[in-house]
Design an enzyme around this catalytic site. Sequence first.
Site, PDB file in Angstrom:
ATOM      1  N   GLU A 387       0.794  -1.238   0.000  1.00 25.86           N
ATOM      2  CA  GLU A 387       0.000   0.000   0.000  1.00 25.86           C
ATOM      3  C   GLU A 387       0.823   1.283   0.000  1.00 25.86           C
ATOM      4  O   GLU A 387       0.564   2.214   0.770  1.00 25.86           O
ATOM      5  CB  GLU A 387      -0.986  -0.027   1.185  1.00 25.86           C
ATOM      6  N   ASN A 439       2.162  -5.061  -3.249  1.00 27.26           N
ATOM      7  CA  ASN A 439       0.764  -5.387  -2.962  1.00 27.26           C
ATOM      8  C   ASN A 439      -0.036  -4.125  -2.659  1.00 27.26           C
ATOM      9  O   ASN A 439       0.432  -3.239  -1.937  1.00 27.26           O
ATOM     10  CB  ASN A 439       0.736  -6.316  -1.725  1.00 27.26           C
ATOM     11  N   HIS A 475     -10.288  -6.595  -2.318  1.00 31.42           N
ATOM     12  CA  HIS A 475     -11.399  -6.424  -1.376  1.00 31.42           C
ATOM     13  C   HIS A 475     -12.506  -5.731  -2.177  1.00 31.42           C
ATOM     14  O   HIS A 475     -12.458  -4.518  -2.405  1.00 31.42           O
ATOM     15  CB  HIS A 475     -10.987  -5.543  -0.193  1.00 31.42           C
ATOM     16  N   GLU A 506      -5.858 -10.899  -1.199  1.00 32.79           N
ATOM     17  CA  GLU A 506      -6.728 -10.687  -0.023  1.00 32.79           C
ATOM     18  C   GLU A 506      -8.199 -10.709  -0.420  1.00 32.79           C
ATOM     19  O   GLU A 506      -9.004  -9.884   0.030  1.00 32.79           O
ATOM     20  CB  GLU A 506      -6.380  -9.347   0.655  1.00 32.79           C
ATOM     21  N   ASP A 508     -11.957 -10.864  -0.822  1.00 39.86           N
ATOM     22  CA  ASP A 508     -13.236 -11.015  -0.130  1.00 39.86           C
ATOM     23  C   ASP A 508     -14.277 -10.203  -0.889  1.00 39.86           C
ATOM     24  O   ASP A 508     -13.945  -9.276  -1.626  1.00 39.86           O
ATOM     25  CB  ASP A 508     -13.190 -10.647   1.363  1.00 39.86           C
TER      26      ASP A 508
END
Length: 607
Positions: A387, A439, A475, A506, A508
């Site tokens: 990030e 990432n 996400h 990650e 979801d």
Amino acid sequence: MAKSLGAAAFLGAALFAHTLAAQTATCSYNITNEWNTGYTGDITITNRGSSAINGWSVNWQYATNRLSSSWNANVSGSNPYSASNLSWNGNIQPGQSVSFGFQVNKNGGSAERPSVGGSICSGSVASSSAPASSVPSSIASSSPSSVASSVISSMASSSPVSSSSVASSTPGSSSGNQQCNWYGTLYPLCVTTTNGWGWEDQRSCIARSTCAAQPAPFGIVGSGSSTPVSSSSSSLSSSSVVSSIRSSSSSSSSSVATGNGLASLADFPIGVAVAASGGNADIFTSSARQNIVRAEFNQITAENIMKMSYMYSGSNFSFTNSDRLVSWAAQNGQTVHGHALVWHPSYQLPNWASDSNANFRQDFARHIDTVAAHFAGQVKSWDVVNEALFDSADDPDGRGSANGYRQSVFYRQFGGPEYIDEAFRRARAADPTAELYYNDFNTEENGAKTTALVNLVQRLLNNGVPIDGVGFQMHVMNDYPSIANIRQAMQKIVALSPTLKIKITELDVRLNNPYDGNSSNDYTNRNDCAVSCAGLDRQKARYKEIVQAYLEVVPPGRRGGITVWGIADPDSWLYTHQNLPDWPLLFNDNLQPKPAYQGVVEALSGR
Ligand code: G3I
């Protein structure tokens, strides 16, 4: 962890082998997890005789493959290789097994299953000197996750360890002749660590209280054991738990198919983030979650405990908790994706990471050098920097964008984004075999942040920075971003170089979109179809289309894998961190697979 392959150790082990009496032991070579360029494996020595084995040594040789690291044995040589016991795992009682693990570079060839030799293996049954043909067919022909399951279930179903039958060779420990049977592998009991896993005398150990809390037949073994070990107790068998999970009724109108674990459907890692710092989701206290991980996945990411601040106790490095998780992964057929060497949130920074630290650069370098070196050979890949790009939704100090970069403490101390270059270079030097990822989140939107990502990665490539891949956190929501944008965002990274890997790190999928101004957002009763199955069925389709997009956009050799960010809905950061119950994961509140799980199954199996 034994990583040294020194010639002196090889000679010592060879001499030692001559002192061993011939034993009736089987020595089997198993591949526990395989990827394009390498694999992890273990050699298991099982005492088939009627007397104890005290000390062992085995050897093997590859045609093309080469060893890159090992653990739980003294390994020496440079093809052929020799391995001998450590001080605490040399004693094998009749019917008992000891395993040690290793990572292998295929070296341009395919995975080999060499014969395992050594006087300890003479008189051995077929699996001892195991060319491929003598490997049990269930293992030889299995895909990675089912191999893991086979190994685990065979461990679990092997003769339970009885307190009287295990004598230890643990010298120099106040534990006397006691050891910890940790799901089939014997570890030393810690001398000073009082809870969890410790790192003492250059090796992992288990605190007495933690070991004693394991269910029978595991726990403390050896004379003087206070832990009752019973042969009638239930053993952990991931496959039986999986079948029970899968045969349970689904909580949705959609049927959930049965079959092999998710990881068996892919030839790239299928991972899951696991919690390990307390709470209901803690992998070490939830055997149900352990069973799901073993049965369905072949890679884990630490949801928190490998982040920067967790690597310290005060200003000293402390790897007790992370070592425990990494060790658990190795014992349970999982590789580890490290998360993350560099990440900016102020509440998870080490003390040195401040604007006022005049030695910031030295401390930054020391952090990466030490952490990456500590886990070398045990971590398959790292999020080296997480990030680093500016995001308007996550700019607590209101510093704004600097050419697309977030003005984190790293950016401020380096006076620009060069800390990213430095982090990758240092990580590669400290651990030459780990795959190194950048990432970030919201990069799948295919908007300004995706452009910033492309610019960042292109700049690193231009500078010769050793980056191996890009992680899309993913996400996302049921209705945002569009699958077309997700596809195009990944395609932009695919197009940057012929070798960069792409990993969904990650994943979801929220049922609700809290940003759409829609008052019909519903945070109640959406996990069991009491109101409507529509959201869950849409979520299934969403998971499916994202996995399909990944398979279609990312060429086979460049798939770093897909990881979901948590095991079951109540574990999700959206509940625990954002207070938004949104049922974003593959397993529901009752740890049953959801329609979303079936969506992943269908995509991975091309349906
Ligand atoms: O462990 C402490 C506990 O001792 C303490 O009592 C409690 C009080 O707040 O905090 C606990 O730590 C929390 C930790 O999760 C473990 O539960 C932190 O406060 C909390 O901030 C932390 O949240 C994590 C968040 O990152 C921040 O690190 C989430 O679990 C985790 O899912 C989330 O993951 C991030 C990825 O690392 C990067 N990408 C985005 C993703 C979602 O935000």
